[in-house]
Enzyme design. Structure first.
Site, PDB file in Angstrom:
ATOM      1  N   GLU A 162       0.883  -0.995   0.038  1.00  0.00           N
ATOM      2  CA  GLU A 162      -0.041   0.104   0.037  1.00  0.00           C
ATOM      3  C   GLU A 162       0.862   1.395   0.102  1.00  0.00           C
ATOM      4  O   GLU A 162       0.643   2.196   0.790  1.00  0.00           O
ATOM      5  CB  GLU A 162      -1.021   0.033   1.181  1.00  0.00           C
ATOM      6  CG  GLU A 162      -1.969  -1.076   1.089  1.00  0.00           C
ATOM      7  CD  GLU A 162      -3.181  -0.690   1.946  1.00  0.00           C
ATOM      8  OE1 GLU A 162      -3.324   0.499   2.176  1.00  0.00           O
ATOM      9  OE2 GLU A 162      -3.917  -1.804   1.829  1.00  0.00           O
TER      10      GLU A 162
HETATM   11  C1  LIG Z   1       2.886  -9.392  -0.745  1.00  0.00           C
HETATM   12  C2  LIG Z   1       2.473  -8.248  -1.720  1.00  0.00           C
HETATM   13  C3  LIG Z   1       1.143  -7.826  -2.075  1.00  0.00           C
HETATM   14  C4  LIG Z   1       1.115  -6.735  -2.852  1.00  0.00           C
HETATM   15  N1  LIG Z   1      -0.161  -6.654  -3.323  1.00  0.00           N
HETATM   16  C5  LIG Z   1      -0.462  -5.912  -4.287  1.00  0.00           C
HETATM   17  C6  LIG Z   1      -1.810  -5.610  -4.958  1.00  0.00           C
HETATM   18  O1  LIG Z   1      -2.623  -6.164  -4.597  1.00  0.00           O
HETATM   19  N2  LIG Z   1      -1.835  -4.586  -5.842  1.00  0.00           N
HETATM   20  C7  LIG Z   1      -0.977  -3.556  -6.310  1.00  0.00           C
HETATM   21  O2  LIG Z   1      -0.808  -3.063  -7.310  1.00  0.00           O
HETATM   22  N3  LIG Z   1       0.523  -3.758  -5.643  1.00  0.00           N
HETATM   23  C8  LIG Z   1       0.691  -4.772  -4.614  1.00  0.00           C
HETATM   24  N4  LIG Z   1       1.779  -4.969  -4.255  1.00  0.00           N
HETATM   25  C9  LIG Z   1       2.968  -4.148  -4.600  1.00  0.00           C
HETATM   26  C10 LIG Z   1       3.296  -3.003  -3.605  1.00  0.00           C
HETATM   27  O3  LIG Z   1       2.399  -1.948  -3.331  1.00  0.00           O
HETATM   28  C11 LIG Z   1       4.866  -2.536  -4.136  1.00  0.00           C
HETATM   29  O4  LIG Z   1       5.827  -3.609  -3.741  1.00  0.00           O
HETATM   30  C12 LIG Z   1       5.024  -0.995  -3.254  1.00  0.00           C
HETATM   31  O5  LIG Z   1       4.576  -0.126  -3.803  1.00  0.00           O
HETATM   32  C13 LIG Z   1       6.669  -0.817  -3.536  1.00  0.00           C
HETATM   33  O6  LIG Z   1       7.132  -1.042  -4.824  1.00  0.00           O
HETATM   34  P1  LIG Z   1       8.284  -1.850  -5.321  1.00  0.00           P
HETATM   35  O7  LIG Z   1       8.301  -3.306  -4.736  1.00  0.00           O
HETATM   36  O8  LIG Z   1       8.457  -1.951  -6.652  1.00  0.00           O
HETATM   37  O9  LIG Z   1       9.396  -1.294  -4.722  1.00  0.00           O
HETATM   38  P2  LIG Z   1      10.479   0.039  -5.020  1.00  0.00           P
HETATM   39  O10 LIG Z   1       9.266   1.089  -5.628  1.00  0.00           O
HETATM   40  O11 LIG Z   1      11.311  -0.337  -6.108  1.00  0.00           O
HETATM   41  O12 LIG Z   1      11.194   0.534  -3.834  1.00  0.00           O
HETATM   42  C14 LIG Z   1      12.088  -0.067  -3.359  1.00  0.00           C
HETATM   43  C15 LIG Z   1      12.436   0.519  -2.056  1.00  0.00           C
HETATM   44  O13 LIG Z   1      12.942   1.590  -2.165  1.00  0.00           O
HETATM   45  C16 LIG Z   1      12.236   2.887  -1.682  1.00  0.00           C
HETATM   46  N5  LIG Z   1      12.167   3.816  -2.741  1.00  0.00           N
HETATM   47  C17 LIG Z   1      11.558   3.980  -3.682  1.00  0.00           C
HETATM   48  N6  LIG Z   1      11.559   5.231  -4.154  1.00  0.00           N
HETATM   49  C18 LIG Z   1      12.007   6.048  -3.461  1.00  0.00           C
HETATM   50  C19 LIG Z   1      12.532   7.416  -3.378  1.00  0.00           C
HETATM   51  N7  LIG Z   1      12.198   8.106  -4.384  1.00  0.00           N
HETATM   52  N8  LIG Z   1      12.802   7.690  -2.188  1.00  0.00           N
HETATM   53  C20 LIG Z   1      13.420   6.949  -1.030  1.00  0.00           C
HETATM   54  N9  LIG Z   1      12.986   5.568  -1.242  1.00  0.00           N
HETATM   55  C21 LIG Z   1      12.543   5.185  -2.150  1.00  0.00           C
HETATM   56  C22 LIG Z   1      10.941   2.126  -1.329  1.00  0.00           C
HETATM   57  O14 LIG Z   1      10.270   2.594  -0.201  1.00  0.00           O
HETATM   58  C23 LIG Z   1      11.450   0.500  -1.048  1.00  0.00           C
HETATM   59  O15 LIG Z   1      11.725   0.516   0.250  1.00  0.00           O
HETATM   60  C24 LIG Z   1       2.223  -6.021  -3.364  1.00  0.00           C
HETATM   61  C25 LIG Z   1       3.347  -6.235  -2.708  1.00  0.00           C
HETATM   62  C26 LIG Z   1       3.838  -7.303  -2.282  1.00  0.00           C
HETATM   63  C27 LIG Z   1       4.936  -7.603  -1.747  1.00  0.00           C
END
Ligand SMILES: Cc1cc2nc3c(=O)[nH]c(=O)nc-3n(C[C@H](O)[C@H](O)[C@H](O)COP(=O)(O)OP(=O)(O)OC[C@H]3O[C@@H](n4cnc5c(N)ncnc54)[C@H](O)[C@@H]3O)c2cc1C
Length: 571
Positions: A394
């Site tokens: 989220e």
């Molecule tokens: C079990 C699970 C269920 C999920 N369910 C859903 C769902 O139902 N629907 C859906 O749409 N998505 C879902 N997601 C996706 C989830 O919302 C994303 O994983 C989340 O938004 C983070 O995106 P990412 O994994 O691509 O990480 P990234 O965006 O690549 O980020 C990696 C890390 O870098 C940090 N970061 C990123 N940008 C910045 C910045 N500008 N400055 C500082 N730090 C930063 C983040 O906080 C994180 O710690 C799910 C994920 C999981 C693991």
């Protein structure tokens, strides 16, 4: 450079309204209490007797009979209005049920993906026809919903999605193409809220904007990948979902074409408050499970429970659960009151505080058990694994919910003067120098805090910290919040933003516990002395961490000012 101090009739009225958003603490009527007790009892019985969380975790699947039991209890339609076959519960009642549902992380995520995000778009932006068509089967659980936003190249940066919806030549369908990843319930969802880029024409100019669609798996062109093998919440289904020329009828656009990003943010914002009560429910269960062990396990000829450092772990768990509950129910109460300002800032604060606090508490609980906690014979390691997802999904807590969306909203609310917490009423009352007494309306003749709390240091802490916030942070922060004065954007000042966010969350936590304890004393609630004791501890603890954040912030400002020609307002 400080906020205006003059106080006209309009401002006084606004402050009064802001104060009544947080004082007195929201209360539910006897009828609603009766209703919630009737609902809670069978749900609690079901989770205690029918849900085998170890098996769900081990087999990475929720058995069909467990899902059927959840459907029979109405838990797939908690917030769907009764006219569409749901339970039609208020936010407060939803928060209460979330305390129980969170006892199994996999079930909690499955239900949340279905209704807190999957079908929420239909509730908040759907047309009457869309509601009539989709909500009844979603309420009964005959259909399961999912929320499809994240993509391989677009996680935290949700606005960068590439999935595309192109209008067909006969203008009757959009053809959906792209891949979504990490979709909870993605392997079996019948109805999906999908976000995609669409071409829109604004003032004669063609632009790419995000739109939201209600997509039925039955439309065709949709495939799901293998379930992800995850660290925790293993029984929840998480899959890739691909769309290959999936035809979506034009009447399935959710809200306005091009208005999808706002819908996505509204959906995510609206569900966050319940993370406070779910985390509190989980922590209370952990206290129950670990306290017996601490009382009976002997080391050095004493029970573990006699050692100060073990007692401190229970204190950390109890205080965190109390704050989470207080913040969650205060926010839910605000959301339930018609006509009040948008509470998404408060909901984001509850999410950040609870996801981080939850992680600390599950670790403390596991530590009480020592080596036993680390084995699969006990549920603690599962709680640790399940809980780790909370700051990730989220939109993750480290940066996006706190500094960006949260602080942008905060600055917006500050400008509008209607942030729903004590802050709103504080800024306008300050004089332009330190040491001037600040009347927050907390104590005194018309004070909202119970007199027995008001005489202690509690209000003084909140008052001092709030004054400090406005005298030190606010003028400095204006440079970042108000475009044109210093910076166009706040996005690059993450370390400052994080500390400001931590401070404001701190102040909201203090406001919530003061409001709750004042009410408890006023109505003579059993054990209110214990609540007062907890509140005083929380205020002391928050005061110390707030002072640390203030000092760090001040250091940042000193550096920035020494590199610029800004007026010196730091201390
Ligand atoms: C079990 C699970 C269920 C999920 N369910 C859903 C769902 O139902 N629907 C859906 O749409 N998505 C879902 N997601 C996706 C989830 O919302 C994303 O994983 C989340 O938004 C983070 O995106 P990412 O994994 O691509 O990480 P990234 O965006 O690549 O980020 C990696 C890390 O870098 C940090 N970061 C990123 N940008 C910045 C910045 N500008 N400055 C500082 N730090 C930063 C983040 O906080 C994180 O710690 C799910 C994920 C999981 C693991």
């Amino acid at each position: 450079d400080l906020p205006a101090v003059g106080q006209g009739e309009e401002e006084r009225g606004q402050e009064q309204q802001t104060r009544t958003e947080v004082f007195p603490y929201p209360e539910i009527g006897n009828e609603e209490l009766e209703e919630i007790n009737q609902l809670v009892a069978p749900v609690e019985k079901f989770f205690n007797e029918e849900v085998d969380s170890a098996k769900i975790d081990h087999e990475a699947k929720i058995p069909a009979e467990t899902l059927n039991g959840l459907k029979e209890l109405g838990l797939f339609g908690i917030m769907i209005p009764e006219e569409f076959g749901g339970l039609g519960l208020s936010n407060t009642m939803y928060a209460r049920l979330a305390e129980i549902i969170s006892l199994d992380g996999s079930i909690a995520v499955t239900l949340a993906a279905h209704q807190a995000i999957g079908l929420k778009g239909i509730l908040i932006a759907g047309s009457e026809a869309q509601k009539q068509k989709y909500l009844p089967k979603l309420a009964s659980g005959e259909h399961i919903a999912a929320f499809c936003l994240t993509e391989p190249g677009s996680g935290s940066d949700a606005a960068s999605i590439q999935t595309r919806a192109t209008l067909s030549e006969d203008r009757k369908h959009f053809l959906l193409n792209g891949t979504k990843i990490w979709i909870s319930n993605g392997g079996f969802a019948d109805i999906m809220t999908v976000f995609a880029r669409t071409e829109v024409t604004v003032d004669g100019v063609k632009k790419d904007k995000i739109s939201a669609f209600i997509v039925e798996r039955a439309f065709g062109g949709i495939t799901s990948g293998k379930p992800e093998d995850k660290l925790g919440i293993r029984g929840s289904n998480t899959c890739e979902v691909s769309f290959d020329n999936a035809p979506v009828p034009v009447e399935n656009v959710l809200g306005e074409i091009g208005g999808g990003f706002k819908i996505a943010m509204n959906i995510l914002n609206s569900g966050r408050f319940s993370m406070g009560s779910s985390s509190a429910g989980m922590i209370k269960k952990l206290i129950e499970l670990t306290s017996e062990y601490a009382a009976t396990r002997k080391q050095f000829n004493k029970s573990l429970s006699e050692f100060g450092m073990i007692q401190e772990k229970f204190a950390v768990m109890a205080l965190n659960a109390f704050v989470m509950e207080s913040m969650a129910y205060l926010t839910a109460g605000m959301m339930d009151r018609p006509g009040l300002a948008d509470s998404s800032v408060e909901a984001a604060m509850v999410k950040v505080f609870s996801s981080e606090g939850g992680w600390i508490c599950v670790s403390e609980a596991l530590q009480v058990l020592g080596g036993l906690g680390y084995t699969k014979n006990y549920p603690y390691e599962r709680y640790v694994r399940d809980c780790r997802i909370l700051p990730i999904f989220e939109k993750s807590s480290d940066w996006s919910s706190v500094p960006l969306s949260f602080l942008c909203s905060l600055s917006r609310e500050m400008k509008k003067g209607n942030i729903g917490l004590a802050l709103g009423m504080m800024g306008k009352k300050l004089k332009s120098s330190f040491g001037v007494s600040v009347d927050l309306g907390l104590i005194g003749k018309d004070g909202v805090v119970h007199p027995s709390l008001a005489v202690r240091t509690s209000c003084k802490s909140l008052k001092d910290l709030s004054s400090f916030f406005y005298l030190v942070c606010f003028p400095e922060a204006q440079c970042f919040f108000f475009p044109g004065k210093c910076k166009e954007t706040i996005v690059d000042e993450q370390l400052i933003l994080k500390r400001v966010a931590d401070l404001v969350i701190n102040l909201y936590a203090m406001t919530a516990v003061l409001s709750r304890a004042s009410r408890s004393i006023s109505i003579g609630l059993r054990n209110h002395d214990y609540e007062v004791c907890k509140v005083l501890n929380i205020l002391r603890r928050n005061r110390s961490s707030a002072i640390k954040h203030f000092l760090e912030l001040n250091d940042h400002f000193v550096i920035i000012q020494s590199n610029s020609n800004l007026p010196n307002t730091h201390i």
